[in-house]
Design a protein around this motif. Structure first.
Motif, PDB file in Angstrom:
ATOM      1  N   HIS A 108       1.003  -0.841  -0.239  1.00  0.00           N
ATOM      2  CA  HIS A 108       0.501  -0.206   0.230  1.00  0.00           C
ATOM      3  C   HIS A 108       0.702   1.774   0.262  1.00  0.00           C
ATOM      4  O   HIS A 108       0.525   2.325  -0.920  1.00  0.00           O
ATOM      5  CB  HIS A 108      -0.973   0.236   1.030  1.00  0.00           C
ATOM      6  N   ALA A 109       2.165   1.074   0.396  1.00  0.00           N
ATOM      7  CA  ALA A 109       2.554   2.924   0.936  1.00  0.00           C
ATOM      8  C   ALA A 109       3.549   2.896  -0.484  1.00  0.00           C
ATOM      9  O   ALA A 109       3.463   4.195  -0.445  1.00  0.00           O
ATOM     10  CB  ALA A 109       4.323   1.799   1.483  1.00  0.00           C
ATOM     11  N   ARG A 110       3.454   2.304  -1.292  1.00  0.00           N
ATOM     12  CA  ARG A 110       4.041   1.578  -2.642  1.00  0.00           C
ATOM     13  C   ARG A 110       3.274   2.095  -3.856  1.00  0.00           C
ATOM     14  O   ARG A 110       3.066   2.084  -4.960  1.00  0.00           O
ATOM     15  CB  ARG A 110       4.646   0.639  -3.260  1.00  0.00           C
ATOM     16  N   GLY A 111       1.729   2.254  -3.178  1.00  0.00           N
ATOM     17  CA  GLY A 111       0.336   2.829  -3.394  1.00  0.00           C
ATOM     18  C   GLY A 111      -0.252   1.325  -5.108  1.00  0.00           C
ATOM     19  O   GLY A 111      -1.209   1.604  -5.325  1.00  0.00           O
ATOM     20  N   GLU A 112       0.333   0.371  -4.009  1.00  0.00           N
ATOM     21  CA  GLU A 112      -0.467  -0.976  -4.599  1.00  0.00           C
ATOM     22  C   GLU A 112      -1.779  -1.826  -4.376  1.00  0.00           C
ATOM     23  O   GLU A 112      -1.695  -1.472  -3.158  1.00  0.00           O
ATOM     24  CB  GLU A 112       0.882  -1.689  -4.890  1.00  0.00           C
ATOM     25  N   ALA A 113      -2.435  -2.686  -4.892  1.00  0.00           N
ATOM     26  CA  ALA A 113      -3.616  -2.629  -4.214  1.00  0.00           C
ATOM     27  C   ALA A 113      -3.531  -4.008  -3.295  1.00  0.00           C
ATOM     28  O   ALA A 113      -3.039  -4.792  -4.327  1.00  0.00           O
ATOM     29  CB  ALA A 113      -4.941  -2.782  -5.605  1.00  0.00           C
ATOM     30  N   ILE A 114      -4.564  -4.554  -2.905  1.00  0.00           N
ATOM     31  CA  ILE A 114      -4.327  -6.118  -2.457  1.00  0.00           C
ATOM     32  C   ILE A 114      -5.895  -7.100  -2.928  1.00  0.00           C
ATOM     33  O   ILE A 114      -6.632  -6.099  -2.908  1.00  0.00           O
ATOM     34  CB  ILE A 114      -4.062  -6.023  -0.723  1.00  0.00           C
ATOM     35  N   ALA A 115      -5.643  -7.797  -3.672  1.00  0.00           N
ATOM     36  CA  ALA A 115      -7.282  -7.922  -4.548  1.00  0.00           C
ATOM     37  C   ALA A 115      -6.741  -9.453  -4.553  1.00  0.00           C
ATOM     38  O   ALA A 115      -5.933 -10.175  -5.398  1.00  0.00           O
ATOM     39  CB  ALA A 115      -7.532  -8.472  -5.783  1.00  0.00           C
ATOM     40  N   ALA A 116      -7.536 -10.567  -3.473  1.00  0.00           N
ATOM     41  CA  ALA A 116      -7.460 -11.864  -3.293  1.00  0.00           C
ATOM     42  C   ALA A 116      -8.610 -12.807  -2.985  1.00  0.00           C
ATOM     43  O   ALA A 116      -9.105 -12.179  -1.504  1.00  0.00           O
ATOM     44  CB  ALA A 116      -5.905 -12.187  -2.549  1.00  0.00           C
ATOM     45  N   ARG A 117      -7.889 -14.104  -2.733  1.00  0.00           N
ATOM     46  CA  ARG A 117      -9.033 -15.209  -1.940  1.00  0.00           C
ATOM     47  C   ARG A 117      -8.122 -15.614  -0.994  1.00  0.00           C
ATOM     48  O   ARG A 117      -6.889 -15.983  -1.223  1.00  0.00           O
ATOM     49  CB  ARG A 117      -9.002 -16.311  -3.189  1.00  0.00           C
ATOM     50  N   VAL A 118      -9.069 -15.336   0.826  1.00  0.00           N
ATOM     51  CA  VAL A 118      -8.148 -15.676   1.720  1.00  0.00           C
ATOM     52  C   VAL A 118      -7.271 -16.806   1.524  1.00  0.00           C
ATOM     53  O   VAL A 118      -6.330 -16.862   2.486  1.00  0.00           O
ATOM     54  CB  VAL A 118      -8.982 -15.442   2.600  1.00  0.00           C
ATOM     55  N   VAL A 119      -8.479 -17.482   0.974  1.00  0.00           N
ATOM     56  CA  VAL A 119      -7.355 -19.060   0.435  1.00  0.00           C
ATOM     57  C   VAL A 119      -6.401 -19.118  -0.132  1.00  0.00           C
ATOM     58  O   VAL A 119      -5.100 -20.154  -0.175  1.00  0.00           O
ATOM     59  CB  VAL A 119      -8.255 -20.473   0.192  1.00  0.00           C
TER      60      VAL A 119
END
Length: 715
Positions: A108-119
């Motif tokens: 996030h600090a680099r401006g990147e998103a996180i999108a994933a299945r928890v598994v």
């Protein structure tokens, strides 16, 4: 990080994409137009969550703990039907990013998103999300300017899904939230600045105002702070509504002065700084210090005048009172009979003062008085300068008060006695100064000196009286003894001759008669000496000079005196003829012989000499005894003074040598004692051969020439 999307119906994706875009547009409108974006945040999250078909939408804000760790706290949340809220979960309240989601924080600090299945997430990241029932998650960082502010995220608790348009919607929503937060911060900073400015303006002890130029001769007050009410008693709105009110309240003479100087002209864009009086609502005059400065636009044109008005009435009254007090103080200082001064230890002329009385005291005007180093010390009498310098150095070092008297040179060259007294006055923020005064004590010092001289004379007179009393007692004892001794001898011998039963042959009778005659002559010498002292004291003795053979005179007196036996005598008496008073010279020789007979040892030889000297003759009577100590040679010629060799059984009166000297001085000669060549004492009298011509004439009446008739010795 994004996971692959499973195949889905294209129509559903298109419908969801459109819904998300509409929700983002709604978010932009609501968040950017709201007075406070936080008031619209919950509504925006609901629209975004519903459009994206997720279970939960939320906003997490970052903040830094006291120990420097980055924390995240959920600020806003929307949950779909049947989905439990995590708003109160301690895992989302001040939760450290670096504990389970450090990888996410870095992305996030680099401006990147996180999108994933928890598994699909790493083992250390799944437990917390699984505990919340999350199967798929998407988060996008929110930046305010260049700073990572927080995240906006979606949770899907119903299914594992891939993220497409929803992630784009998060990105757009994050941008809108960042802009809203930035605008809110700007507005908040502006509001706080305005609030601080207004607090300052409304609490400073001055009236703040702005004037705008409406035309060539039209300057109007645009704003005036509430303090004007306390100073002038008018509401601020009165000055805004009536542009002429301010000018109408200025006191007439001051207004004329300001108008004449041109400082009230709208065309004058220089700084305004004036003091004038204004009439308050209660009719009193208030002193105003008014300062205003022009404020220009970027293009250089005048925007307005910013001014400050301070009520200085109390200060003016204090200044007036101080001025009157200073005038009274100066009048007092300049009329007291003393010189008042103020002097800094560093002798700084700008901090020094001396009152005009210095001219009356020392002949210098205050302007002529120099405070330069050395002036005061150089003006002090050389005899007083050392101790004054020492006192000055000591007092400057110790700051102790001083009081001293010394002589100072007047401008006319005379010396004036002054009393100088000063005390050091410390200052809170300075080195302090000496406050003192100078008094003319010349008259007192002269009176004191006269008194001291009178006391000295009194002491001397007292001493002389005591000495005279002692001499009187000694004299009476000596006279009593010297008179009784020859009288007793005469009486005893006469009684012996008178008795008829005593058989005396002619030789014994002649011996008794001779002894009677000797004691009678001794008594006669004593009485004659006392009478001579009385005549000398009365000033009735005058010299009767005539030509005489001095050697023959001395021989005759020596042979007739019978004071010294012929066996002890050695005579050296050449014939020398010159003027002399025969009777007084005879008395000189008799007393010198009597002195030798009394004081010389019984076996001592006595020489009697007449010596020719240039300008006169010397009569000397010498002996080879112990001599006379140097410190006694003058005292022996004082009245009633006896030498240490005087016989105890017959000490004598002590006037013989006194008569020797005074009879010599009457003839313009002198008498003294010196060491004899070969040892002993030599008593000498010099008689001049050329005395004043008046003394050669027939005797005339002369008054006393000095105490006891003594003339100053010559030679």
């Amino acid at each position: 990080m994004e996971t692959a999307r499973p195949a889905a119906d294209a129509g559903d994706d298109t419908h969801r994409d459109d819904a998300v875009l509409e929700a983002v547009a709604f978010a932009a409108e609501r968040l950017l137009l709201a007075a406070d974006w936080r008031e619209a945040a919950d509504e925006v999250l609901e629209r975004l969550g519903q459009a994206a078909g997720v279970s939960r939408a939320y906003v997490i804000e970052n903040h830094v703990a006291d120990d420097g760790r980055l924390l995240g706290t959920m600020r806003h949340e929307w949950c779909g039907p049947g989905i439990g809220s995590q708003f109160g979960s301690p895992l989302l309240h001040e939760s450290p990013w670096d504990e389970d989601f450090g990888r996410w924080a870095a992305a996030h600090a680099r401006g990147e998103a996180i999108a994933a299945r928890v598994v699909d997430l790493p083992d250390d990241e799944r437990p917390e999300l699984e505990a919340q029932g999350v199967q798929s998650i998407a988060q996008h960082p929110v930046f305010v300017g260049a700073d990572w502010w927080g995240v906006i995220g979606f949770d899907d608790c119903d299914r594992e899904r891939s993220w497409g348009a929803e992630l784009d919607g998060l990105r757009a929503a994050a941008t809108v939230i960042g802009a809203a937060v930035a605008r809110h911060r700007i507005e908040d900073d502006r509001w706080r600045a305005e609030r601080r400015w207004r607090q300052v303006i409304e609490h400073i002890p001055a009236v703040t105002y702005t004037d705008v130029v409406m035309g060539p001769d039209d300057v109007r007050m645009e704003f005036v702070s509430p303090q004007v009410r306390a100073i002038l008693g008018y509401e601020p709105e009165r000055f805004i509504d009536d542009p002429t009110l301010w000018i109408s309240l200025i006191e007439r003479d001051d207004l004329a002065r300001l108008e004449a100087s041109g400082v009230l002209s709208a065309s004058d864009v220089s700084t305004f700084d004036e003091v004038y009086r204004m009439r308050a609502a209660d009719g009193t005059l208030r002193w105003i210090h008014d300062t205003s400065t022009p404020v220009f636009r970027d293009d250089g044109s005048l925007e307005h005048f910013l001014g400050f008005m301070i009520d200085i009435t109390e200060r003016k009254h204090a200044e007036e009172q101080l001025r009157h007090a200073e005038e009274r103080h100066r009048a007092l200082i300049e009329h007291i009979p003393a010189v008042v001064y103020r002097e800094s230890p560093g002798e700084d002329p700008s901090r020094s003062y001396i009152s005009p009385q210095v001219y009356d005291l020392l002949g210098y005007t205050p302007e002529e008085w120099a405070w330069a180093p050395g002036f005061r010390l150089n003006g002090i009498h050389p005899d007083d300068r050392p101790f004054v310098r020492e006192l000055d150095e000591r007092s400057n070092a110790t700051k102790e008060a001083y009081s001293v008297d010394y002589r100072f040179r007047h401008a006319d060259g005379n010396w004036v006695w002054v009393h100088d007294e000063a005390t050091f006055v410390p200052e809170p923020h300075g080195e302090g100064f000496w406050q003192g005064f100078l008094l003319d004590v010349t008259e007192r010092k002269e009176t004191q000196a006269q008194l001291e001289r009178a006391l000295a004379v009194e002491r001397e007179a007292s001493h002389r009286l005591r000495s005279l009393d002692e001499m009187k007692n000694t004299f009476l004892q000596a006279v009593s003894h010297d008179l009784r001794t020859p009288l007793a001898a005469i009486l005893g011998l006469a009684i012996t001759l008178e008795r008829g039963d005593v058989g005396l042959d002619d030789a014994d009778a002649r011996d008794l008669a001779g002894r009677i005659a000797g004691n009678a002559r001794r008594l006669e010498r004593l009485v004659t000496n006392l009478l001579d002292m009385d005549r000398l004291a009365s000033g009735v003795v005058t010299p009767k000079l005539e030509g005489v053979d001095v050697g023959d005179l001395v021989r005759r007196v020596t042979e007739e005196s019978e004071l010294v036996t012929t066996e002890r005598l050695v005579l050296d008496l050449p014939s020398i003829v010159q003027p002399a008073d025969v009777a007084k010279t005879e008395r000189i020789v008799e007393n010198l012989l009597a002195n030798a007979a009394r004081h010389a040892p019984p076996d001592a030889t006595i020489w009697v000499r007449v010596l020719g000297e240039p300008g006169g003759v010397v009569i000397a009577v010498e002996d080879d005894g112990p001599g006379v100590a140097a410190d006694l040679r003058e005292a022996l010629f004082e009245p009633f003074t006896q030498g240490p060799s005087a016989p105890r059984h017959s000490p004598g009166v002590g006037v013989g040598l006194t008569l020797v000297r005074r009879f010599a001085e009457l003839q313009h000669g002198r008498a003294w004692v010196q060491d004899r060549d070969g040892g002993g004492a030599s008593f000498r009298v010099f008689l001049p051969s050329q005395p004043p011509s008046d003394d050669l004439l027939p005797p005339a009446e002369h008054g006393p020439v000095s105490e006891l008739g003594v003339l100053p010795p010559t030679g």
